[in-house]
Motif scaffolding. Sequence first.
Motif, PDB file in Angstrom:
ATOM      1  N   GLY A  55       0.791  -1.227   0.000  1.00  0.00           N
ATOM      2  CA  GLY A  55       0.000   0.000   0.000  1.00  0.00           C
ATOM      3  C   GLY A  55       0.825   1.279   0.000  1.00  0.00           C
ATOM      4  N   TYR A  56       2.142   1.163   0.004  1.00  0.00           N
ATOM      5  CA  TYR A  56       2.991   2.361   0.034  1.00  0.00           C
ATOM      6  C   TYR A  56       2.888   3.137  -1.279  1.00  0.00           C
ATOM      7  CZ  TYR A  56       4.957  -0.183   3.963  1.00  0.00           C
ATOM      8  OH  TYR A  56       5.116  -0.873   5.125  1.00  0.00           O
ATOM      9  N   GLN A  57       2.815   2.426  -2.374  1.00  0.00           N
ATOM     10  CA  GLN A  57       2.730   3.064  -3.688  1.00  0.00           C
ATOM     11  C   GLN A  57       1.510   3.973  -3.769  1.00  0.00           C
ATOM     12  OE1 GLN A  57       3.328   0.380  -6.962  1.00  0.00           O
ATOM     13  NE2 GLN A  57       2.017   1.566  -8.301  1.00  0.00           N
ATOM     14  N   ALA A  58       0.390   3.522  -3.256  1.00  0.00           N
ATOM     15  CA  ALA A  58      -0.848   4.304  -3.303  1.00  0.00           C
ATOM     16  C   ALA A  58      -0.772   5.558  -2.438  1.00  0.00           C
ATOM     17  CB  ALA A  58      -2.026   3.434  -2.865  1.00  0.00           C
ATOM     18  N   ARG A  59      -0.024   5.505  -1.339  1.00  0.00           N
ATOM     19  CA  ARG A  59       0.083   6.661  -0.426  1.00  0.00           C
ATOM     20  C   ARG A  59       1.219   7.613  -0.796  1.00  0.00           C
ATOM     21  NH1 ARG A  59      -0.385   2.491   3.680  1.00  0.00           N
ATOM     22  NH2 ARG A  59       1.744   2.960   4.239  1.00  0.00           N
ATOM     23  N   ASN A  60       2.126   7.163  -1.640  1.00  0.00           N
ATOM     24  CA  ASN A  60       3.285   7.963  -2.005  1.00  0.00           C
ATOM     25  C   ASN A  60       2.861   9.170  -2.839  1.00  0.00           C
ATOM     26  OD1 ASN A  60       5.949   8.757  -2.378  1.00  0.00           O
ATOM     27  ND2 ASN A  60       6.283   7.343  -4.081  1.00  0.00           N
ATOM     28  N   ARG A  61       3.314  10.370  -2.428  1.00  0.00           N
ATOM     29  CA  ARG A  61       2.974  11.600  -3.138  1.00  0.00           C
ATOM     30  C   ARG A  61       4.072  12.029  -4.106  1.00  0.00           C
ATOM     31  NH1 ARG A  61       1.223  14.553   2.410  1.00  0.00           N
ATOM     32  NH2 ARG A  61       3.435  14.179   2.735  1.00  0.00           N
ATOM     33  N   ALA A  62       5.084  11.212  -4.274  1.00  0.00           N
ATOM     34  CA  ALA A  62       6.194  11.544  -5.178  1.00  0.00           C
ATOM     35  C   ALA A  62       6.385  10.393  -6.168  1.00  0.00           C
ATOM     36  CB  ALA A  62       7.465  11.786  -4.356  1.00  0.00           C
ATOM     37  N   SER A  63       7.568  10.306  -6.693  1.00  0.00           N
ATOM     38  CA  SER A  63       7.849   9.263  -7.684  1.00  0.00           C
ATOM     39  C   SER A  63       8.124   7.927  -6.992  1.00  0.00           C
ATOM     40  CB  SER A  63       9.056   9.668  -8.527  1.00  0.00           C
ATOM     41  OG  SER A  63      10.192   9.823  -7.706  1.00  0.00           O
ATOM     42  N   ALA A  64       8.304   6.908  -7.802  1.00  0.00           N
ATOM     43  CA  ALA A  64       8.678   5.597  -7.259  1.00  0.00           C
ATOM     44  C   ALA A  64      10.029   5.727  -6.564  1.00  0.00           C
ATOM     45  CB  ALA A  64       8.766   4.581  -8.394  1.00  0.00           C
ATOM     46  N   PRO A  65      10.307   4.885  -5.593  1.00  0.00           N
ATOM     47  CA  PRO A  65      11.586   4.975  -4.886  1.00  0.00           C
ATOM     48  C   PRO A  65      12.773   4.829  -5.835  1.00  0.00           C
ATOM     49  CG  PRO A  65      10.136   3.381  -3.834  1.00  0.00           C
ATOM     50  CD  PRO A  65       9.487   3.784  -5.109  1.00  0.00           C
ATOM     51  N   HIS A  66      13.773   5.657  -5.618  1.00  0.00           N
ATOM     52  CA  HIS A  66      15.043   5.511  -6.327  1.00  0.00           C
ATOM     53  C   HIS A  66      15.924   4.619  -5.452  1.00  0.00           C
ATOM     54  CE1 HIS A  66      18.562   6.387  -8.703  1.00  0.00           C
ATOM     55  NE2 HIS A  66      19.192   6.608  -7.566  1.00  0.00           N
ATOM     56  N   VAL A  67      16.177   3.417  -5.917  1.00  0.00           N
ATOM     57  CA  VAL A  67      16.853   2.395  -5.113  1.00  0.00           C
ATOM     58  C   VAL A  67      18.352   2.400  -5.392  1.00  0.00           C
ATOM     59  CG1 VAL A  67      17.016  -0.086  -4.682  1.00  0.00           C
ATOM     60  CG2 VAL A  67      14.784   0.977  -5.031  1.00  0.00           C
ATOM     61  N   ASP A  68      19.144   2.513  -4.325  1.00  0.00           N
ATOM     62  CA  ASP A  68      20.602   2.402  -4.395  1.00  0.00           C
ATOM     63  C   ASP A  68      21.037   1.193  -3.581  1.00  0.00           C
ATOM     64  OD1 ASP A  68      21.274   4.764  -5.915  1.00  0.00           O
ATOM     65  OD2 ASP A  68      20.746   5.930  -4.131  1.00  0.00           O
ATOM     66  N   ILE A  69      21.951   0.429  -4.115  1.00  0.00           N
ATOM     67  CA  ILE A  69      22.521  -0.702  -3.384  1.00  0.00           C
ATOM     68  C   ILE A  69      23.674  -0.163  -2.556  1.00  0.00           C
ATOM     69  CG2 ILE A  69      23.603  -2.966  -3.569  1.00  0.00           C
ATOM     70  CD1 ILE A  69      20.621  -2.774  -4.500  1.00  0.00           C
ATOM     71  N   GLU A  70      23.526  -0.207  -1.248  1.00  0.00           N
ATOM     72  CA  GLU A  70      24.553   0.299  -0.340  1.00  0.00           C
ATOM     73  C   GLU A  70      25.641  -0.738  -0.104  1.00  0.00           C
ATOM     74  OE1 GLU A  70      24.739   3.452   1.014  1.00  0.00           O
ATOM     75  OE2 GLU A  70      23.086   3.888  -0.344  1.00  0.00           O
ATOM     76  N   GLY A  71      25.294  -2.001  -0.274  1.00  0.00           N
ATOM     77  CA  GLY A  71      26.283  -3.053  -0.086  1.00  0.00           C
ATOM     78  C   GLY A  71      25.692  -4.410  -0.396  1.00  0.00           C
ATOM     79  N   ILE A  72      26.571  -5.346  -0.678  1.00  0.00           N
ATOM     80  CA  ILE A  72      26.155  -6.727  -0.880  1.00  0.00           C
ATOM     81  C   ILE A  72      27.226  -7.603  -0.243  1.00  0.00           C
ATOM     82  CG2 ILE A  72      27.137  -6.789  -3.207  1.00  0.00           C
ATOM     83  CD1 ILE A  72      24.785  -8.781  -3.855  1.00  0.00           C
ATOM     84  N   VAL A  73      26.762  -8.525   0.600  1.00  0.00           N
ATOM     85  CA  VAL A  73      27.682  -9.346   1.382  1.00  0.00           C
ATOM     86  C   VAL A  73      27.403 -10.814   1.100  1.00  0.00           C
ATOM     87  CG1 VAL A  73      28.452  -9.911   3.715  1.00  0.00           C
ATOM     88  CG2 VAL A  73      27.662  -7.589   3.192  1.00  0.00           C
TER      89      VAL A  73
END
Length: 97
Positions: A55-73
């Motif tokens: 339900g976050y997409q419906a409540r979001n008043r901006a664009s889709a999240p810009h996803v950054d990978i901070e790390g991978i282990v």
Amino acid sequence: MPTYDVIINATGIDLPSVDDPIIGFTTSRRIKAPDEQEAIKAAKTAIAIEWRDGGYQARNRASAPHVDIEGIVPLSLWKRLTTKAPKRGFTFYTLPE
């Protein structure tokens, strides 16, 4: 098949909250994949599905999240057996004061 913990930060959102608007989130996903690139792709897909179905997409008043990978282990067998990773959920944050 290798297992990875993928650490993600997402920005560019605007979710209403009681105090200040939420502008981003961090999360991690434990992913089994043949390599790091496939693990990243699977983690991004899991995040997108949860964003939509939660339900976050419906409540979001901006664009889709810009996803950054901070790390991978990459995880050893011992680490996989002795630790747990979240299968869902986000840690949201607001603008710093």
